[in-house]
Design a protein around this motif. Structure first.
Motif, PDB file in Angstrom:
ATOM      1  N   VAL A 249      -5.789   8.661   1.090  1.00 29.84           N
ATOM      2  CA  VAL A 249      -5.498   9.893  -0.385  1.00 29.84           C
ATOM      3  C   VAL A 249      -5.185   9.683  -1.606  1.00 29.84           C
ATOM      4  O   VAL A 249      -5.067  10.469  -2.416  1.00 29.84           O
ATOM      5  N   ALA A 250      -4.493   7.868  -1.484  1.00 32.65           N
ATOM      6  CA  ALA A 250      -3.932   7.954  -2.912  1.00 32.65           C
ATOM      7  C   ALA A 250      -4.069   5.649  -2.944  1.00 32.65           C
ATOM      8  O   ALA A 250      -3.602   5.573  -2.380  1.00 32.65           O
TER       9      ALA A 250
ATOM     10  N   ALA B 227      -2.443  15.831  -3.513  1.00 35.28           N
ATOM     11  CA  ALA B 227      -3.208  16.010  -2.553  1.00 35.28           C
ATOM     12  C   ALA B 227      -2.879  14.894  -1.450  1.00 35.28           C
ATOM     13  O   ALA B 227      -2.387  15.422  -0.497  1.00 35.28           O
ATOM     14  N   VAL B 228      -2.230  13.918  -1.932  1.00 36.98           N
ATOM     15  CA  VAL B 228      -0.594  13.850  -1.498  1.00 36.98           C
ATOM     16  C   VAL B 228       0.518  14.724  -0.537  1.00 36.98           C
ATOM     17  O   VAL B 228       0.567  14.353   0.413  1.00 36.98           O
ATOM     18  N   ARG B 229       0.954  15.276  -1.220  1.00 40.12           N
ATOM     19  CA  ARG B 229       1.759  16.505  -0.428  1.00 40.12           C
ATOM     20  C   ARG B 229       1.182  17.525   0.139  1.00 40.12           C
ATOM     21  O   ARG B 229       1.374  17.264   1.870  1.00 40.12           O
ATOM     22  N   HIS B 230      -0.419  17.370   0.142  1.00 35.16           N
ATOM     23  CA  HIS B 230      -1.292  18.712   0.965  1.00 35.16           C
ATOM     24  C   HIS B 230      -1.113  17.777   2.550  1.00 35.16           C
ATOM     25  O   HIS B 230      -1.073  18.353   3.322  1.00 35.16           O
ATOM     26  N   ALA B 231      -2.081  16.273   2.854  1.00 33.70           N
ATOM     27  CA  ALA B 231      -2.012  15.610   3.145  1.00 33.70           C
ATOM     28  C   ALA B 231      -0.748  15.136   4.576  1.00 33.70           C
ATOM     29  O   ALA B 231      -0.278  15.813   5.539  1.00 33.70           O
ATOM     30  N   LEU B 232       0.042  15.091   3.365  1.00 34.61           N
ATOM     31  CA  LEU B 232       2.151  14.693   4.410  1.00 34.61           C
ATOM     32  C   LEU B 232       2.042  16.206   5.137  1.00 34.61           C
ATOM     33  O   LEU B 232       2.221  15.799   6.288  1.00 34.61           O
TER      34      LEU B 232
ATOM     35  N   ARG C 114       0.855  -1.060   0.504  1.00 29.93           N
ATOM     36  CA  ARG C 114      -0.156  -0.173   0.365  1.00 29.93           C
ATOM     37  C   ARG C 114       0.771   1.493  -0.019  1.00 29.93           C
ATOM     38  O   ARG C 114       2.130   1.295   0.378  1.00 29.93           O
ATOM     39  N   PRO C 115      -0.031   2.513  -0.276  1.00 29.47           N
ATOM     40  CA  PRO C 115       0.596   3.424  -0.681  1.00 29.47           C
ATOM     41  C   PRO C 115       1.225   4.357   1.346  1.00 29.47           C
ATOM     42  O   PRO C 115       1.379   4.426   1.330  1.00 29.47           O
ATOM     43  N   ALA C 116       2.684   5.117   0.181  1.00 30.13           N
ATOM     44  CA  ALA C 116       3.526   5.693   1.596  1.00 30.13           C
ATOM     45  C   ALA C 116       4.351   6.893   1.455  1.00 30.13           C
ATOM     46  O   ALA C 116       4.630   6.711   0.359  1.00 30.13           O
TER      47      ALA C 116
END
Length: 283
Positions: free
Chosen positions: A29-30, A46-51, A13-15
């Motif tokens: 988010v992904a 979206a991933v950048r924002h979530a991080l 799964r993505p991380a």
């Protein structure tokens, strides 16, 4: 960003690593780190924002790290792209890039075992810079456009069985075995690698430094390679291009050549892209 995939083989799964170096789950988010994700600027944003929010859960300690990209359509290899490697191979630098294909089935994680093929006596190591595409590239003649198509970069080992390779009639026999393409640990997005021609590459066997080089000494740089490959085949998002290895491989050393044997530990690092550690095991 430094993107990863974690979890059991086939269930990754993505991380991603956050700015504090903590490994965060991205599943909320992904769906995957794959071609569709890498080609989608909205998903990346979206991933950048979530991080940056600091709200994503941490990955549990001890979780396996898999290959950082899922299901690449193809892995394109480049041979004899460093002068010192060509010299140790007793060959002249090619006038144009030497291109071959590796199967995606050979991809394995950055800490997984490298399994020797049955009867292997000449399996070798090759630390390399891997380039991951984020846009379609076809018949590209503009180096700037070629680099703009790059999603990110990965550390890689283009493991090679030299006897199978020499038996021919193509290089595929020596390059295609399962576990022969360890990737990762991270896919580092292109914005964090402003100059792919300024990266050091190192590889150790059982703690002994065997390979040490820099991408600045490539015969053909990343942009030139992508243009050349795109003239032969269409490169799609998620495809991986391995850019060649510097000198220091076992095949270039005096007899008895120190090819990989069960129990050996292969470690490699490409500056800024993380470090791999793979144990060599019997078939």
């Amino acid at each position: 960003m430094r993107l990863l995939r974690v979890g059991p083989r086939g269930q990754e799964r993505p991380a991603a690593l956050d700015d504090a170096g903590l490994l965060r789950e991205l599943s909320s988010v992904a769906d995957e780190v794959d071609a569709g994700f890498l080609a989608d600027p909205v998903a990346l944003s979206a991933v950048r924002h979530a991080l940056g929010s600091g709200t994503l859960p941490e990955v549990a300690a001890g979780t396996r790290v898999g290959p950082p990209i899922a299901r690449p359509g193809k892995v394109v290899g480049i041979g004899l792209n460093y002068r010192d490697h060509a010299v140790e191979a007793g060959l002249a630098l090619p006038a144009e890039p030497v291109v071959f294909l590796k199967p995606a089935s050979g991809i394995t994680g950055p800490y997984d075992d490298i399994e020797l093929p049955p009867g292997s006596v000449a399996t070798d190591h090759e630390v390399e810079l891997g380039v991951v595409l984020g846009r379609r590239l076809r018949h590209c003649a503009d180096p700037a456009a070629a680099l703009a198509a790059v999603a990110g970069y990965v550390a890689a080992d283009d493991v090679t069985e030299r006897d199978l390779l020499a038996a021919g009639p193509t290089w595929t026999r020596g390059k295609c075995c399962d576990t022969f393409t360890p990737l990762g640990p991270w896919l580092v997005t292109a914005d964090e690698v402003p100059d792919p021609q300024g990266l050091t590459l190192e590889l150790w066997i059982n703690g002994e430094l065997r390979q040490s080089g820099s991408t600045k000494t490539m015969a053909f740089g990343v942009a030139e390679l992508l243009c050349a490959v795109s003239a032969l085949m269409t490169l799609e998002p998620g495809d991986v291009v391995l850019t060649g290895t510097p000198g220091g491989v076992a095949a270039g050393r005096p007899e008895p050549k120190p090819y990989l044997r069960p129990g050996d530990v292969v470690e490699l690092e490409v500056a800024g892209l993380g470090r791999q550690r793979n144990e060599v095991v019997a078939p």
